[in-house]
Scaffold this motif. Structure first.
Motif, PDB file in Angstrom:
ATOM      1  N   GLU A 102       0.841  -1.198   0.000  1.00 21.56           N
ATOM      2  CA  GLU A 102       0.000   0.000   0.000  1.00 21.56           C
ATOM      3  C   GLU A 102       0.877   1.249   0.000  1.00 21.56           C
ATOM      4  O   GLU A 102       2.040   1.211   0.412  1.00 21.56           O
ATOM      5  CB  GLU A 102      -0.918   0.031   1.225  1.00 21.56           C
ATOM      6  CG  GLU A 102      -0.190   0.204   2.547  1.00 21.56           C
ATOM      7  CD  GLU A 102      -1.133   0.466   3.699  1.00 21.56           C
ATOM      8  OE1 GLU A 102      -1.862   1.479   3.645  1.00 21.56           O
ATOM      9  OE2 GLU A 102      -1.111  -0.332   4.658  1.00 21.56           O
ATOM     10  N   VAL A 103       0.331   2.343  -0.495  1.00 23.07           N
ATOM     11  CA  VAL A 103       1.025   3.628  -0.432  1.00 23.07           C
ATOM     12  C   VAL A 103       0.669   4.272   0.898  1.00 23.07           C
ATOM     13  O   VAL A 103      -0.463   4.687   1.123  1.00 23.07           O
ATOM     14  CB  VAL A 103       0.620   4.541  -1.606  1.00 23.07           C
ATOM     15  CG1 VAL A 103       1.327   5.891  -1.488  1.00 23.07           C
ATOM     16  CG2 VAL A 103       0.959   3.872  -2.941  1.00 23.07           C
ATOM     17  N   ALA A 104       1.651   4.340   1.802  1.00 24.37           N
ATOM     18  CA  ALA A 104       1.408   4.877   3.139  1.00 24.37           C
ATOM     19  C   ALA A 104       1.584   6.387   3.192  1.00 24.37           C
ATOM     20  O   ALA A 104       0.854   7.078   3.901  1.00 24.37           O
ATOM     21  CB  ALA A 104       2.347   4.210   4.152  1.00 24.37           C
ATOM     22  N   ARG A 105       2.567   6.911   2.435  1.00 29.32           N
ATOM     23  CA  ARG A 105       2.824   8.362   2.390  1.00 29.32           C
ATOM     24  C   ARG A 105       3.362   8.692   1.002  1.00 29.32           C
ATOM     25  O   ARG A 105       4.017   7.871   0.367  1.00 29.32           O
ATOM     26  CB  ARG A 105       3.847   8.793   3.450  1.00 29.32           C
ATOM     27  CG  ARG A 105       3.349   8.696   4.874  1.00 29.32           C
ATOM     28  CD  ARG A 105       4.393   9.190   5.865  1.00 29.32           C
ATOM     29  NE  ARG A 105       5.589   8.371   5.838  1.00 29.32           N
ATOM     30  CZ  ARG A 105       5.729   7.259   6.538  1.00 29.32           C
ATOM     31  NH1 ARG A 105       4.742   6.813   7.290  1.00 29.32           N
ATOM     32  NH2 ARG A 105       6.859   6.568   6.473  1.00 29.32           N
ATOM     33  N   ARG A 106       3.113   9.934   0.580  1.00 29.28           N
ATOM     34  CA  ARG A 106       3.593  10.334  -0.743  1.00 29.28           C
ATOM     35  C   ARG A 106       3.766  11.839  -0.826  1.00 29.28           C
ATOM     36  O   ARG A 106       2.970  12.605  -0.287  1.00 29.28           O
ATOM     37  CB  ARG A 106       2.592   9.868  -1.808  1.00 29.28           C
ATOM     38  CG  ARG A 106       2.996  10.231  -3.227  1.00 29.28           C
ATOM     39  CD  ARG A 106       1.974   9.738  -4.239  1.00 29.28           C
ATOM     40  NE  ARG A 106       2.307  10.167  -5.587  1.00 29.28           N
ATOM     41  CZ  ARG A 106       1.596   9.901  -6.662  1.00 29.28           C
ATOM     42  NH1 ARG A 106       0.480   9.182  -6.549  1.00 29.28           N
ATOM     43  NH2 ARG A 106       1.968  10.325  -7.843  1.00 29.28           N
ATOM     44  N   SER A 107       4.842  12.278  -1.505  1.00 30.67           N
ATOM     45  CA  SER A 107       5.035  13.680  -1.856  1.00 30.67           C
ATOM     46  C   SER A 107       5.646  13.714  -3.252  1.00 30.67           C
ATOM     47  O   SER A 107       5.788  12.678  -3.905  1.00 30.67           O
ATOM     48  CB  SER A 107       5.961  14.375  -0.847  1.00 30.67           C
ATOM     49  OG  SER A 107       7.293  13.895  -0.980  1.00 30.67           O
ATOM     50  N   ASP A 108       6.026  14.901  -3.726  1.00 35.51           N
ATOM     51  CA  ASP A 108       6.593  15.007  -5.077  1.00 35.51           C
ATOM     52  C   ASP A 108       7.917  14.269  -5.204  1.00 35.51           C
ATOM     53  O   ASP A 108       8.275  13.798  -6.289  1.00 35.51           O
ATOM     54  CB  ASP A 108       6.796  16.475  -5.455  1.00 35.51           C
ATOM     55  CG  ASP A 108       5.481  17.209  -5.672  1.00 35.51           C
ATOM     56  OD1 ASP A 108       4.459  16.523  -5.873  1.00 35.51           O
ATOM     57  OD2 ASP A 108       5.487  18.447  -5.640  1.00 35.51           O
ATOM     58  N   THR A 109       8.669  14.176  -4.109  1.00 37.48           N
ATOM     59  CA  THR A 109      10.005  13.587  -4.171  1.00 37.48           C
ATOM     60  C   THR A 109      10.161  12.354  -3.283  1.00 37.48           C
ATOM     61  O   THR A 109      11.273  11.833  -3.147  1.00 37.48           O
ATOM     62  CB  THR A 109      11.068  14.622  -3.759  1.00 37.48           C
ATOM     63  OG1 THR A 109      10.755  15.117  -2.444  1.00 37.48           O
ATOM     64  CG2 THR A 109      11.123  15.774  -4.749  1.00 37.48           C
ATOM     65  N   SER A 110       9.072  11.863  -2.700  1.00 35.72           N
ATOM     66  CA  SER A 110       9.198  10.723  -1.800  1.00 35.72           C
ATOM     67  C   SER A 110       7.907   9.911  -1.757  1.00 35.72           C
ATOM     68  O   SER A 110       6.809  10.458  -1.892  1.00 35.72           O
ATOM     69  CB  SER A 110       9.549  11.204  -0.385  1.00 35.72           C
ATOM     70  OG  SER A 110       9.729  10.134   0.498  1.00 35.72           O
TER      71      SER A 110
END
Length: 338
Positions: A102-110
């Motif tokens: 699952e995708v737990a956290r996301r930003s433009d660079t991480s």
């Protein structure tokens, strides 16, 4: 399944997949400004679902081989599945690299991928919550961070299994490799370490000074290396442990880690398979450099342990830095990136 693109402001672009927390591609310009994909892999999900070579995968719970798939912990013996006769390899048939994260956290660079590994599914002691975080920074570094926590005393040894090719040639024989390692682990006929620790001095495994990977080739044209290198300095995470470079493209990759081992594999068992853009991958098409704990440490008391206590936080890091050669040759670990 999620496919996520990470981009920094210096020309580095990375594509990762929630399936297997896979590093699908790394795009970086060569010395002439032409953007190259530096990794082997596939153009679509179907390719990864059929993959037998762990391309780009996050592998574990325990990467590499466990002899006969069997080990003892706290007086109890555990029998894992045998997926590479006669051993258990890269977490087995239900390992991390074959799971949907699952995708737990996301930003433009991480991005952080997360998976819950269950004892009744993969056979390891207890359940484990594992995170894999990919991050780009403005120093043209790709950072992979692994964290994990288990519900019981258990074992963890996670790594990334990307095959690198920095110039797109059919083989990596002309690539230059340097490893800060004085010792390596010899293996038996099944590729499990024998328990010995040998000096690289006077062997084909000596890459303390940069030399071409073609020096590993045997009479049949295959480069046979599938061994643990004991890294000489892992106390300081920001010291460079490994250098890989192509004089053809001018691209150099430096690797830093707080793992004690770099397992080097030149794809000896990669049989003809169609990869990105219709390329046919074979032995020596790419090199996997897997930073990890000691292979089969669960069965070798003199190897540093990969045991984690119940509730203990497992944390490791691998850093890949990308740049260009200043000259036509590498001058060792003092070589600076442009």
């Amino acid at each position: 399944m999620s496919i996520i693109e990470l981009i920094n402001e210096k020309g580095l672009r990375v594509v990762v997949m929630s399936r297997g927390a896979i590093l699908q591609s790394v795009h970086f310009p060569d010395r002439d400004g032409h953007v190259r994909d530096l990794t082997l892999g596939f153009d679509n999900l179907e390719g990864y679902l059929a993959d037998r070579f762990f391309m780009g995968q996050t592998v574990g719970r325990v990467c590499n081989r466990i002899r006969n798939g069997r080990f003892e912990l706290n007086g109890r013996f555990y029998q894992l599945d045998i997926n590479r006769e006669p051993n258990h390899l890269h977490g087995g048939g239900k390992g991390c690299g074959l799971r949907d994260w699952e995708v737990a956290r996301r930003s433009d660079t991480s991005v952080t991928f997360r998976v819950i590994m269950k004892n009744d599914e993969d056979g390891y002691p207890g359940d484990a919550k594992i995170d894999c975080t990919y991050t780009l920074n403005d120093m043209n570094q790709l950072i992979i961070e692994y964290t994990g926590i288990c519900t019981e005393d258990s074992v963890l040894n996670l790594t990334n299994h990307t095959y690198w090719n920095l110039d797109g040639d059919e083989t990596i024989n002309e690539h230059l490799l340097e490893i800060r390692a004085d010792s390596y682990l010899p293996t038996d006929a099944t590729k499990v370490p024998t328990g010995e620790i040998l000096s690289v001095e006077g062997t084909k495994f000596d890459f303390r000074s940069a030399k071409k990977l073609g020096t590993l080739l045997e009479s049949d044209g295959i480069g046979r290396v599938d061994n643990d290198y004991i890294l000489s300095d892992v106390k300081h995470q920001r010291s460079v442990n490994i250098l890989l470079a192509s004089e053809k493209s001018g691209i150099m990759m430096e690797m830093l880690t707080n793992y004690p081992i770099a397992h080097v594999y030149a794809g000896e068992y990669v049989t003809s398979t169609m990869g990105k853009g219709g390329k046919i991958y074979k032995p020596n098409s790419g090199i996997a450099i897997e930073c990890q704990g000691y292979t089969n440490a669960v069965n070798e008391p003199k190897f540093p342990s990969i045991r984690v206590e119940k509730g203990e936080v497992f944390s490791r890091e691998i850093v890949y830095g990308f740049g260009h050669l200043n000259t036509s040759e590498i001058s060792g670990f003092t070589q600076k990136l442009k």
